[in-house]
Design a protein around this motif. Structure first.
Motif, PDB file in Angstrom:
ATOM      1  N   LEU A  71      30.154  71.579  41.654  1.00  0.00           N
ATOM      2  CA  LEU A  71      29.777  72.364  42.835  1.00  0.00           C
ATOM      3  C   LEU A  71      29.240  73.752  42.447  1.00  0.00           C
ATOM      4  N   LEU A  75      29.477  72.943  52.773  1.00  0.00           N
ATOM      5  CA  LEU A  75      29.676  71.656  52.111  1.00  0.00           C
ATOM      6  C   LEU A  75      29.724  70.593  53.216  1.00  0.00           C
ATOM      7  N   ASP A 111      32.723  68.604  54.977  1.00  0.00           N
ATOM      8  CA  ASP A 111      33.619  69.203  55.960  1.00  0.00           C
ATOM      9  C   ASP A 111      32.842  69.427  57.246  1.00  0.00           C
ATOM     10  N   TYR A 115      42.237  70.447  46.897  1.00  0.00           N
ATOM     11  CA  TYR A 115      41.636  71.688  47.411  1.00  0.00           C
ATOM     12  C   TYR A 115      41.652  72.816  46.380  1.00  0.00           C
ATOM     13  N   GLY A 116      40.760  73.780  46.605  1.00  0.00           N
ATOM     14  CA  GLY A 116      40.956  75.072  45.985  1.00  0.00           C
ATOM     15  C   GLY A 116      42.048  75.751  46.810  1.00  0.00           C
ATOM     16  N   GLU A 176      41.596  75.938  41.446  1.00  0.00           N
ATOM     17  CA  GLU A 176      41.023  74.673  41.896  1.00  0.00           C
ATOM     18  C   GLU A 176      42.012  73.532  41.705  1.00  0.00           C
ATOM     19  N   LYS A 177      42.295  72.859  42.795  1.00  0.00           N
ATOM     20  CA  LYS A 177      43.097  71.621  42.803  1.00  0.00           C
ATOM     21  C   LYS A 177      44.363  71.680  41.942  1.00  0.00           C
ATOM     22  N   ILE A 211      41.110  75.818  50.557  1.00  0.00           N
ATOM     23  CA  ILE A 211      39.725  76.219  50.856  1.00  0.00           C
ATOM     24  C   ILE A 211      38.991  75.070  51.534  1.00  0.00           C
ATOM     25  N   VAL A 212      38.284  75.401  52.607  1.00  0.00           N
ATOM     26  CA  VAL A 212      37.465  74.437  53.342  1.00  0.00           C
ATOM     27  C   VAL A 212      35.998  74.789  53.059  1.00  0.00           C
ATOM     28  N   GLY A 213      35.105  73.801  53.194  1.00  0.00           N
ATOM     29  CA  GLY A 213      33.726  73.978  52.736  1.00  0.00           C
ATOM     30  C   GLY A 213      32.814  74.897  53.526  1.00  0.00           C
ATOM     31  N   GLN A 257      33.151  74.732  38.379  1.00  0.00           N
ATOM     32  CA  GLN A 257      33.775  74.825  39.699  1.00  0.00           C
ATOM     33  C   GLN A 257      33.440  76.156  40.372  1.00  0.00           C
ATOM     34  N   THR A 278      35.238  77.518  42.608  1.00  0.00           N
ATOM     35  CA  THR A 278      36.509  78.259  42.666  1.00  0.00           C
ATOM     36  C   THR A 278      36.684  79.120  41.415  1.00  0.00           C
ATOM     37  N   ARG A 307      38.886  70.678  61.607  1.00  0.00           N
ATOM     38  CA  ARG A 307      38.061  70.299  60.466  1.00  0.00           C
ATOM     39  C   ARG A 307      38.292  68.809  60.166  1.00  0.00           C
TER      40      ARG A 307
HETATM   41  C1  G1P Z   1      35.375  71.334  47.004  1.00  0.00           C
HETATM   42  C2  G1P Z   1      35.898  72.616  46.342  1.00  0.00           C
HETATM   43  C3  G1P Z   1      37.337  72.878  46.755  1.00  0.00           C
HETATM   44  C4  G1P Z   1      37.443  72.915  48.272  1.00  0.00           C
HETATM   45  C5  G1P Z   1      36.860  71.613  48.889  1.00  0.00           C
HETATM   46  C6  G1P Z   1      36.789  71.707  50.399  1.00  0.00           C
HETATM   47  O1  G1P Z   1      36.075  70.238  46.444  1.00  0.00           O
HETATM   48  O2  G1P Z   1      35.781  72.490  44.940  1.00  0.00           O
HETATM   49  O3  G1P Z   1      37.783  74.104  46.221  1.00  0.00           O
HETATM   50  O4  G1P Z   1      38.793  73.063  48.657  1.00  0.00           O
HETATM   51  O5  G1P Z   1      35.527  71.368  48.406  1.00  0.00           O
HETATM   52  O6  G1P Z   1      36.345  70.519  50.976  1.00  0.00           O
HETATM   53  P1  G1P Z   1      35.612  68.704  46.669  1.00  0.00           P
HETATM   54  O7  G1P Z   1      36.220  68.263  47.960  1.00  0.00           O
HETATM   55  O8  G1P Z   1      34.123  68.705  46.710  1.00  0.00           O
HETATM   56  O9  G1P Z   1      36.164  67.944  45.500  1.00  0.00           O
END
Ligand code: G1P
Length: 289
Positions: A109, A129, A132, A169-170, A189-190, A202-204, A228, A230, A251
């Motif tokens: 990302l 993103l 979401d 999630y982040g 991150e995660k 964190i949401v997108g 990442q 994050t 969401r």
């Molecule tokens: C991404 C980000 C993550 C965030 C998430 C939200 O992860 O890396 O920090 O919390 O989107 O949807 P992904 O879901 O693409 O793995």
């Protein structure tokens, strides 16, 4: 500085939806009859942002076609007298001023965001993103723009998550500054649940200052071997404040088949033309199980 531009990342493989995404972009999968990416483009426009940069990759041509003119289809619909459908098709094309840039290697990302550097230039921007999808009275990004206007720093959207969800999630370490608004002290991150610094995931939706690009250039591969966002934000935090905003709205995590199905059912039930009959059908299914 006013936020004029938005980046929408749509370059991932969509592996969770294979084989459906083998030859079509995940972002084009519809919730009822509208592709997911259109929901986020509409949110950007409803938030006052009309210049949109979509980061695509190999196999994503359908996204460009979707927001483009289709003379043949328009002609056919005109001939048939289907004015309502014609309007839907034309609205899609007129929605926004969209540019496309390709991420040539899917390195994560953070790397996808970095791909848009030249098109953004030296100004703050919004990031969406499309996994979401957020339903709210006031568009989530519009709410965040209000926070950005007051604090003048990057803003990331967060929501409360269950402890066991931290691995998806982040997660931020917050210091609350007012209702729904936090100063971000750190972010990871995660993380495993035992390492998560809070229950705010964190949401997108992000508003980012242009300095994020320098940070992403310095960011080394992290979780999953990917660059990442994050991790880039954690570097940015050494130079600038970052705020987190707990948005108002619902969401839908449409990045997984289960989340996608749930969102499809909820959106269908809310549709005046389909909802009542669909509800009846679901109730009937319930009875027979
Ligand atoms: C991404 C980000 C993550 C965030 C998430 C939200 O992860 O890396 O920090 O919390 O989107 O949807 P992904 O879901 O693409 O793995």
């Amino acid at each position: 500085m006013k936020i004029r531009k938005a980046v929408v990342t749509a370059a991932g493989w969509g592996t969770r939806f294979l084989p459906a995404t083998k030859a079509q972009p995940k972002e084009m999968l519809p919730l009822v009859d509208k592709p997911m990416i259109q929901y986020v483009v509409e949110e950007a426009v409803a938030s006052g942002i009309k210049q949109i940069i979509i980061v695509t990759a190999l196999g994503k041509r359908a996204i460009e076609d979707h927001f483009d003119r289709s003379f043949e289809l328009e002609y056919a619909l005109k001939q048939k007298g289907s004015s309502e459908l014609l309007e839907k098709v034309q609205q899609t094309m007129e929605l926004a001023n969209i540019s496309y840039i390709r991420q040539k290697e899917q390195l994560g990302l953070g790397h996808a965001v970095l791909t848009a550097k030249e098109l953004i230039g030296d100004e703050p921007f919004a990031l969406f993103l499309p996994d979401d999808i957020i339903e709210s009275k006031i568009p989530a990004m519009k709410q965040m723009l209000g926070v950005y206007d007051r604090y003048g720093s990057s803003v990331i959207a967060v929501q409360t998550i269950a402890p066991e969800e931290s691995k998806a999630y982040g997660v931020i370490a917050p210091r609350q500054v007012e209702k729904r608004i936090y100063q971000v002290l750190s972010l990871v991150e995660k993380p495993e649940p035992e390492d998560a610094p809070s229950n705010l995931g964190i949401v997108g939706r992000y508003i980012l200052t242009p300095e994020i690009f320098d940070m992403l250039e310095k960011t080394t591969p992290g979780k999953g071997g990917e660059i990442q966002l994050t991790d880039g934000l954690r570097l940015l935090l050494k130079k600038q404040k970052i705020y987190a905003y707990q948005f108002q709205g619902t969401r839908h995590d449409t990045g997984t088949p289960l989340g996608f199905l749930k969102a499809s059912v909820e959106f269908a039930l809310k549709r005046p033309d389909l909802g009542p009959r669909f509800k009846e059908y679901l109730q009937q299914l319930n009875l027979s199980n």
